[in-house]
Design a protein around this motif. Structure first.
Motif, PDB file in Angstrom:
ATOM      1  N   GLU A 155      49.569  53.642  36.254  1.00  0.00           N
ATOM      2  CA  GLU A 155      48.164  53.890  35.967  1.00  0.00           C
ATOM      3  C   GLU A 155      47.323  53.837  37.245  1.00  0.00           C
ATOM      4  N   ARG A 204      45.170  57.001  38.826  1.00  0.00           N
ATOM      5  CA  ARG A 204      43.711  56.949  39.020  1.00  0.00           C
ATOM      6  C   ARG A 204      43.344  57.146  40.492  1.00  0.00           C
ATOM      7  N   HIS A 242      47.200  46.481  32.626  1.00  0.00           N
ATOM      8  CA  HIS A 242      46.185  47.535  32.508  1.00  0.00           C
ATOM      9  C   HIS A 242      44.855  47.071  33.094  1.00  0.00           C
ATOM     10  N   GLN A 243      44.421  45.881  32.744  1.00  0.00           N
ATOM     11  CA  GLN A 243      43.151  45.381  33.264  1.00  0.00           C
ATOM     12  C   GLN A 243      43.198  45.225  34.783  1.00  0.00           C
ATOM     13  N   MET A 281      42.913  48.637  36.429  1.00  0.00           N
ATOM     14  CA  MET A 281      41.524  49.089  36.414  1.00  0.00           C
ATOM     15  C   MET A 281      40.715  48.391  37.505  1.00  0.00           C
ATOM     16  N   ALA A 313      45.551  56.675  29.533  1.00  0.00           N
ATOM     17  CA  ALA A 313      45.270  56.098  30.852  1.00  0.00           C
ATOM     18  C   ALA A 313      46.054  56.797  31.952  1.00  0.00           C
TER      19      ALA A 313
END
Length: 433
Positions: free
Chosen positions: A15, A19, A334-335, A338, A406
């Motif tokens: 992820e 990004r 995931h957090q 991000m 995501a």
């Protein structure tokens, strides 16, 4: 350009690479490179479904090379073997084929910012025979091996005509955390499908004798007691034998012995008890790690030893509260991905990366194709919200869809979901070969 190297293409690493590639790689503001020892990604929480044959890996894999091309980052296949912090280089092993022939040579990859997202491996806790005789679920290859081993065990016990040859297939699952519980429930679905297509006899009763062994006082010891109690009841209804407060003492080729002296026969033994970070982390160039090899990081997710090195997910030891660490869960990875996406953009721009704060949104456990159980984070006064049944199952399925969004975007997720749904009409619910 600023060189960002991410080692590990799991839930968090892939992820983050996606990004950063879409934001920085596309505009040539940074060179983003993902390193992983495997050529393709499968979401690790789904490996128990691969093992029970209910997940078709061909439709759920994300090929790193193609994904990297579409999202403007580079991909290097190979296993990380070392680190030179003075030269800022990551050492990657050669890639070999099944015959041991070298496909790509060992190499060193330079970086300005290094992100370690190596995930976790099985922790055997020194139990004699565990590593030699038990199958784990760390990788897709291990999940496929377990599926084939289960199929072979069933075929050995029963003929295609349904004639009884021997007793039931004995399966011992060590560890009643999320993986062990979901695997136990999934095996019942596997058994039903085998019987439907004639790979097991059509007689009543269970032909898989499943034993779930937990050293702690209850199943799902890390989750609320209400979730644990509901899960225990559901597993009992499925005919699964549960043993708690009795650690495994040793594992042999055809049995598991517990501390109390109880001997559990096992045609197939699965180890799902405990994790640790990869051993390579403990051998890196002076980086601080804890007793299970996790890299010690600050609130910025930077290594306590080197400000140019970050870590996320299961391989990072990050404080959550004064007495608790961030748990090794997909939602944490995931957090953190991000957070690092924004933090690394700030770092390249010469700004402070900020501090990571973990939010626990609860946990969901799959107990078959039509039900699940779990708790969701509620308001401070109301506490956690208990969920069960079809609604919980739909929410559980949505977690995977969220992961796909995501890393691949809403459009690709929708196309994949439709293709998967159509495929299920023409294939058995469980893979039979």
């Amino acid at each position: 350009m600023h060189r960002i190297v991410i080692v590990g293409g799991g839930a968090g690493g892939l992820e983050l690479a996606t990004r950063l590639g879409d934001r920085l790689g596309k505009l040539e503001r940074a060179q983003v490179t993902l390193v992983d020892r495997w050529p393709a990604h499968v979401w690790k929480p789904l490996l128990h479904e691969v093992a029970t044959g209910s997940l078709d890996t061909s439709t759920h894999q994300i090929t790193y090379a193609a994904h990297a091309h579409w999202h403007h980052f580079g991909f290097v296949q190979g296993e990380m073997t070392g680190l030179n912090r003075s030269n800022r280089e990551v050492s990657v092993a050669a890639v070999l084929d099944n015959d041991g022939t070298e496909i790509t040579p060992a190499r060193n990859i330079p970086y300005d910012t290094l992100v370690l997202a190596l995930g976790s491996r099985t922790h055997f806790f020194g139990v004699p025979g565990a590593q030699e005789h038990a199958i784990t679920l760390d990788t897709l290859e291990q999940a496929e091996l377990l599926r084939k081993r289960l199929l072979q065990a069933c075929l050995k016990k029963r003929s295609f005509t349904g004639d009884v040859k021997d007793e039931a297939v004995n399966v011992a699952i060590i560890g009643a955390g999320a993986t062990g519980v979901e695997l136990a429930a999934g095996l019942r679905r596997m058994e039903d499908t085998f019987r439907q297509f004639g790979l097991l006899s059509s007689e009543n009763g269970h032909e898989m004798r499943i034993s779930l062994l937990e050293a702690g006082a209850r199943v799902l010891p890390a989750l609320p007691e209400k979730v644990s109690a509901a899960t225990h009841g559901s597993l009992t209804d499925l005919g699964i034998s549960i043993s708690v407060s009795d650690p495994v003492n040793c594992v042999t080729a055809n049995a598991v012995e517990t501390k109390s002296g109880h001997l559990v026969p096992a045609d197939v033994t699965i180890w799902a008890a405990g994790i640790k970070a990869p051993d390579v982390l403990a051998s890196l160039d002076g980086l601080a790690t804890n007793r299970i090899n996790q890299l010690k990081v600050l609130k910025t997710l930077q290594s306590e030893t080197d400000e140019n090195i970050f870590a996320l997910g299961d391989c990072a030891s990050c404080a959550w509260t004064d007495s608790r660490m961030v748990p090794p869960r997909a939602q944490a990875a995931h957090q953190q991905a991000m957070f690092l996406f924004k933090a690394l953009i700030a770092r390249i721009g010469g700004r402070a990366p900020g501090s990571f704060s973990y939010k626990d949104y609860g946990s969901l456990i799959s107990l078959g194709s039509a039900t699940a159980v779990g708790s969701l984070s509620g308001r401070a006064r109301s506490g956690n919200i208990f969920v069960q049944g079809l609604v919980a199952r739909l929410m559980y399925a949505a977690l995977y869809r969220k992961h796909l969004i995501a890393v691949s975007g809403l459009r690709q997720m929708a196309i994949a979901a439709i293709a998967h749904g159509l495929r299920r009409f023409a294939t058995p619910r469980v893979k039979l070969h």
